[in-house]
Design a protein around this motif. Structure first.
Motif, PDB file in Angstrom:
ATOM      1  N   ILE A  15       0.817  -1.210   0.000  1.00 16.81           N
ATOM      2  CA  ILE A  15       0.000   0.000   0.000  1.00 16.81           C
ATOM      3  C   ILE A  15       0.858   1.270   0.000  1.00 16.81           C
ATOM      4  CG2 ILE A  15      -1.723   1.334   1.270  1.00 16.81           C
ATOM      5  CD1 ILE A  15      -2.768  -1.285   2.453  1.00 16.81           C
ATOM      6  N   ILE A  16       1.796   1.374   0.951  1.00 15.28           N
ATOM      7  CA  ILE A  16       2.489   2.637   1.193  1.00 15.28           C
ATOM      8  C   ILE A  16       3.275   3.115  -0.026  1.00 15.28           C
ATOM      9  CG2 ILE A  16       4.245   3.799   2.579  1.00 15.28           C
ATOM     10  CD1 ILE A  16       3.458   1.917   4.898  1.00 15.28           C
ATOM     11  N   GLY A  17       4.153   2.284  -0.535  1.00 18.10           N
ATOM     12  CA  GLY A  17       4.957   2.678  -1.693  1.00 18.10           C
ATOM     13  C   GLY A  17       4.118   3.063  -2.898  1.00 18.10           C
ATOM     14  N   PRO A  18       3.169   2.195  -3.292  1.00 21.57           N
ATOM     15  CA  PRO A  18       2.335   2.531  -4.447  1.00 21.57           C
ATOM     16  C   PRO A  18       1.494   3.786  -4.248  1.00 21.57           C
ATOM     17  CG  PRO A  18       2.256   0.176  -4.032  1.00 21.57           C
ATOM     18  CD  PRO A  18       3.020   0.789  -2.895  1.00 21.57           C
ATOM     19  N   LEU A  19       0.962   3.998  -3.045  1.00 16.98           N
ATOM     20  CA  LEU A  19       0.145   5.197  -2.820  1.00 16.98           C
ATOM     21  C   LEU A  19       0.995   6.462  -2.818  1.00 16.98           C
ATOM     22  CD1 LEU A  19      -2.964   5.518  -2.334  1.00 16.98           C
ATOM     23  CD2 LEU A  19      -2.151   3.176  -2.226  1.00 16.98           C
ATOM     24  N   LEU A  20       2.231   6.362  -2.338  1.00 16.63           N
ATOM     25  CA  LEU A  20       3.148   7.499  -2.460  1.00 16.63           C
ATOM     26  C   LEU A  20       3.534   7.659  -3.923  1.00 16.63           C
ATOM     27  CD1 LEU A  20       5.471   6.985   0.648  1.00 16.63           C
ATOM     28  CD2 LEU A  20       3.734   8.750   0.349  1.00 16.63           C
ATOM     29  N   GLY A  21       4.003   6.563  -4.512  1.00 19.29           N
ATOM     30  CA  GLY A  21       4.282   6.522  -5.939  1.00 19.29           C
ATOM     31  C   GLY A  21       5.170   7.632  -6.439  1.00 19.29           C
ATOM     32  N   SER A  22       5.070   7.877  -7.749  1.00 21.11           N
ATOM     33  CA  SER A  22       5.860   8.955  -8.354  1.00 21.11           C
ATOM     34  C   SER A  22       5.298  10.316  -7.969  1.00 21.11           C
ATOM     35  CB  SER A  22       5.845   8.810  -9.879  1.00 21.11           C
ATOM     36  OG  SER A  22       4.513   8.817 -10.367  1.00 21.11           O
ATOM     37  N   GLY A  23       4.026  10.349  -7.535  1.00 22.03           N
ATOM     38  CA  GLY A  23       3.395  11.621  -7.213  1.00 22.03           C
ATOM     39  C   GLY A  23       4.090  12.377  -6.106  1.00 22.03           C
ATOM     40  N   ILE A  24       4.599  11.660  -5.089  1.00 26.58           N
ATOM     41  CA  ILE A  24       5.220  12.335  -3.958  1.00 26.58           C
ATOM     42  C   ILE A  24       6.540  12.987  -4.361  1.00 26.58           C
ATOM     43  CG2 ILE A  24       6.553  10.358  -3.087  1.00 26.58           C
ATOM     44  CD1 ILE A  24       4.646  13.052  -1.055  1.00 26.58           C
ATOM     45  N   ILE A  25       7.140  12.531  -5.450  1.00 32.18           N
ATOM     46  CA  ILE A  25       8.367  13.145  -5.949  1.00 32.18           C
ATOM     47  C   ILE A  25       8.047  14.321  -6.869  1.00 32.18           C
ATOM     48  CG2 ILE A  25      10.518  12.750  -7.211  1.00 32.18           C
ATOM     49  CD1 ILE A  25      10.383  11.206  -4.628  1.00 32.18           C
ATOM     50  N   ALA A 100       2.894   5.379 -17.715  1.00 26.62           N
ATOM     51  CA  ALA A 100       3.314   6.719 -17.306  1.00 26.62           C
ATOM     52  C   ALA A 100       4.202   6.664 -16.075  1.00 26.62           C
ATOM     53  CB  ALA A 100       2.075   7.585 -17.025  1.00 26.62           C
ATOM     54  N   VAL A 101       3.878   5.761 -15.153  1.00 26.49           N
ATOM     55  CA  VAL A 101       4.686   5.598 -13.935  1.00 26.49           C
ATOM     56  C   VAL A 101       6.096   5.138 -14.280  1.00 26.49           C
ATOM     57  CG1 VAL A 101       4.935   4.227 -11.826  1.00 26.49           C
ATOM     58  CG2 VAL A 101       2.711   5.194 -12.418  1.00 26.49           C
ATOM     59  N   MET A 102       6.222   4.156 -15.174  1.00 27.02           N
ATOM     60  CA  MET A 102       7.544   3.657 -15.544  1.00 27.02           C
ATOM     61  C   MET A 102       8.335   4.680 -16.364  1.00 27.02           C
ATOM     62  SD  MET A 102       8.346   0.686 -14.266  1.00 27.02           S
ATOM     63  CE  MET A 102       7.714   1.444 -12.777  1.00 27.02           C
ATOM     64  N   MET A 103       7.639   5.501 -17.129  1.00 25.20           N
ATOM     65  CA  MET A 103       8.324   6.563 -17.860  1.00 25.20           C
ATOM     66  C   MET A 103       8.900   7.596 -16.891  1.00 25.20           C
ATOM     67  SD  MET A 103       8.462   6.073 -21.133  1.00 25.20           S
ATOM     68  CE  MET A 103       8.747   7.722 -21.786  1.00 25.20           C
ATOM     69  N   THR A 104       8.185   7.828 -15.790  1.00 24.21           N
ATOM     70  CA  THR A 104       8.705   8.733 -14.754  1.00 24.21           C
ATOM     71  C   THR A 104       9.991   8.178 -14.160  1.00 24.21           C
ATOM     72  OG1 THR A 104       6.472   9.490 -14.218  1.00 24.21           O
ATOM     73  CG2 THR A 104       8.191   9.864 -12.565  1.00 24.21           C
ATOM     74  N   THR A 270      12.480   5.724  -8.350  1.00 24.72           N
ATOM     75  CA  THR A 270      12.399   4.474  -9.116  1.00 24.72           C
ATOM     76  C   THR A 270      11.762   3.378  -8.277  1.00 24.72           C
ATOM     77  OG1 THR A 270      14.398   5.087 -10.356  1.00 24.72           O
ATOM     78  CG2 THR A 270      13.725   2.771 -10.419  1.00 24.72           C
ATOM     79  N   GLY A 271      12.168   3.280  -7.016  1.00 23.34           N
ATOM     80  CA  GLY A 271      11.603   2.261  -6.139  1.00 23.34           C
ATOM     81  C   GLY A 271      10.107   2.433  -5.944  1.00 23.34           C
ATOM     82  N   LEU A 272       9.662   3.680  -5.727  1.00 19.63           N
ATOM     83  CA  LEU A 272       8.233   3.933  -5.540  1.00 19.63           C
ATOM     84  C   LEU A 272       7.448   3.651  -6.822  1.00 19.63           C
ATOM     85  CD1 LEU A 272       8.289   7.195  -3.374  1.00 19.63           C
ATOM     86  CD2 LEU A 272       7.848   4.855  -2.622  1.00 19.63           C
ATOM     87  N   CYS A 273       8.033   3.997  -7.961  1.00 22.58           N
ATOM     88  CA  CYS A 273       7.368   3.699  -9.238  1.00 22.58           C
ATOM     89  C   CYS A 273       7.241   2.188  -9.444  1.00 22.58           C
ATOM     90  CB  CYS A 273       8.153   4.320 -10.392  1.00 22.58           C
ATOM     91  SG  CYS A 273       8.020   6.124 -10.495  1.00 22.58           S
ATOM     92  N   ILE A 274       8.277   1.462  -9.055  1.00 27.28           N
ATOM     93  CA  ILE A 274       8.238   0.000  -9.189  1.00 27.28           C
ATOM     94  C   ILE A 274       7.146  -0.590  -8.303  1.00 27.28           C
ATOM     95  CG2 ILE A 274       9.512  -2.107  -8.584  1.00 27.28           C
ATOM     96  CD1 ILE A 274      12.028  -0.741  -9.702  1.00 27.28           C
ATOM     97  N   THR A 275       7.045  -0.116  -7.049  1.00 25.39           N
ATOM     98  CA  THR A 275       6.012  -0.652  -6.165  1.00 25.39           C
ATOM     99  C   THR A 275       4.611  -0.295  -6.670  1.00 25.39           C
ATOM    100  OG1 THR A 275       6.069   1.293  -4.711  1.00 25.39           O
ATOM    101  CG2 THR A 275       7.520  -0.532  -4.142  1.00 25.39           C
TER     102      THR A 275
END
Length: 413
Positions: A15-25, A100-104, A270-275
């Motif tokens: 939950i945590i990593g994916p919900l933070l995701g690329s958006g938090i960066i 889009a997430v992986m492109m980020t 990268t780690g958050l995008c992967i999760t």
């Protein structure tokens, strides 16, 4: 098998990593540039909305578990056609959003390591294939991997932000003129930070003691996500943030980590995008496998490995993602278009889940919460892509017509 099921800590990792995701960066600096010191209020509003949405989704997951996720509740509330409609919305979103997430992630890696010597699309292809292989592993391992990545990301982002707030406060508390349109647009961008709560339900059949496990995981995850969102957005606003760095947030992280900041942020992003990719694709693959049981021509997509991974559904999603990367490479579509389309379909799926909650959940205060959320999500949906809205309308009319026909046939019998 009982020993293969996951607990609250492992579920929190999904939950945590994916919900933070690329958006938090990406989003803290964008929202601050749009709103100035009003940005912290936008983050607070969307964080509260996210917590309420998480709670409603959690209650539906507990009462209606299974690989179809919230689709089980939707079917109970409105019938199989509406469940299929919501599932189609989620699957369409999952065809584009993860790209889009992986492109980020690829953009961060290119900036840090390769300058422009390697195309973004090639890096994204490598990441997509790698993630596809990781998804074939046991869910318990995926949860632990995601939890490790999430913990590292939270440690870096929170420690860097607090250090900057304590040591380099800007002292700027001026508020610009308030513009409702800019605030509303910023909330639409921030919706990306709460996408994912509704997908967790697709893992509910693989959770031990669902009632206690899901509630603990949601409470813990929501608290961590709220902490990171507010601390990081505050650091962007109230420190001597330097926007001249190529990688966003480097100015916030630099006071603590120095030259290592760029590399650490790249690893975190990268780690958050992967999760994020792991959760969305893994959850939707399970949804596809579940729905395919009732459609003979797609029955091959139900095939799973001994560890429960729906490998053919995963392969289908990854191949589709690679196709979209090719479209990006030849400039037929843009990442912004993919994000806009995916966002609209995620919102449409979430709206049906909220309507199901209004109908099925008994507690008046939860119903009230779901009603308020449905109004907010509806407003966000109507600010989305015109193309997406047209597709959503057509699909809704088609599936609603089938539902009426089924009910008429049932009445005649």
């Amino acid at each position: 098998m009982k020993h293969g099921k996951i607990g609250s800590l492992t579920l929190s990792g999904l939950i945590i990593g994916p919900l933070l995701g690329s958006g938090i960066i990406l989003l803290p600096t964008i929202i601050y540039e749009n709103l100035g010191n009003y940005a912290i209020f936008a983050w607070l509003v969307m964080s509260i909305i996210g917590i309420c949405f998480a709670y409603v989704c959690g209650e539906l997951m507990i009462q209606f578990p299974g690989e179809s996720g919230l689709g089980n509740a939707m079917e109970t509330a409105f019938g199989p056609e509406i469940k299929n409609l919501a599932s189609i919305f989620l699957m369409i979103a999952a065809l584009m959003g993860p790209v889009a997430v992986m492109m980020t992630a690829a953009e961060y890696i290119q900036t840090w390591l390769f300058s422009e010597h390697i195309k973004l699309e090639w890096i994204a292809i490598i990441l997509l294939v790698m993630n596809g292989l990781i998804l074939l592993l046991r869910l318990n391992f995926l949860g632990k991997l995601s939890f490790f990545i999430s913990s590292f990301a939270v440690l870096i982002l929170v420690s860097g932000s607090i250090f900057s707030l304590l040591n380099q406060p800007s002292g700027s508390w001026d508020f610009p003129e308030f513009h409702f349109d800019s605030f509303g647009y910023s909330l639409l961008l921030l919706f990306w930070t709460i996408v994912g709560w509704e997908i967790i339900g697709n893992y509910s059949s693989e959770v031990k003691n669902p009632r206690s496990t899901i509630r603990k995981a949601i409470f813990f995850s929501a608290a961590i996500i709220l902490l990171v969102n507010l601390v990081l957005s505050a650091a962007v606003q109230w420190t001597t943030y330097n926007s001249s760095f190529t990688i966003r947030l480097t100015g916030v992280m630099f006071p603590l980590f120095g030259p290592l900041a760029i590399g650490l942020l790249t690893i975190v992003a990268t780690g958050l995008c992967i999760t994020t990719h792991l959760m969305v694709v893994g959850g939707v693959a399970r949804l596809i496998a579940s729905l395919s049981k009732s459609v003979p021509v797609f029955h091959f997509l139900t095939k799973k490995l001994s560890n429960g991974a729906p490998y053919k559904a995963i392969a289908l999603l990854v191949l589709t993602h690679l196709f979209f990367v090719v479209l990006l490479f030849i400039k037929i579509v843009t990442v912004e278009q993919l994000v806009g389309l995916a966002n609209a379909f995620f919102i449409a799926n979430a709206l049906i889940g909220l309507f199901a909650a209004i109908k099925l959940l008994a507690a008046p205060w939860i119903k009230g919460m779901a009603i308020v959320l449905s109004v907010l999500f509806g407003i966000l949906l109507f600010r989305s892509s015109i193309i997406a809205l047209f597709i959503i309308l057509v699909l809704t009319l088609l599936l609603s017509r089938k539902r009426r026909e089924r009910e008429e046939q049932k009445a005649e019998c």
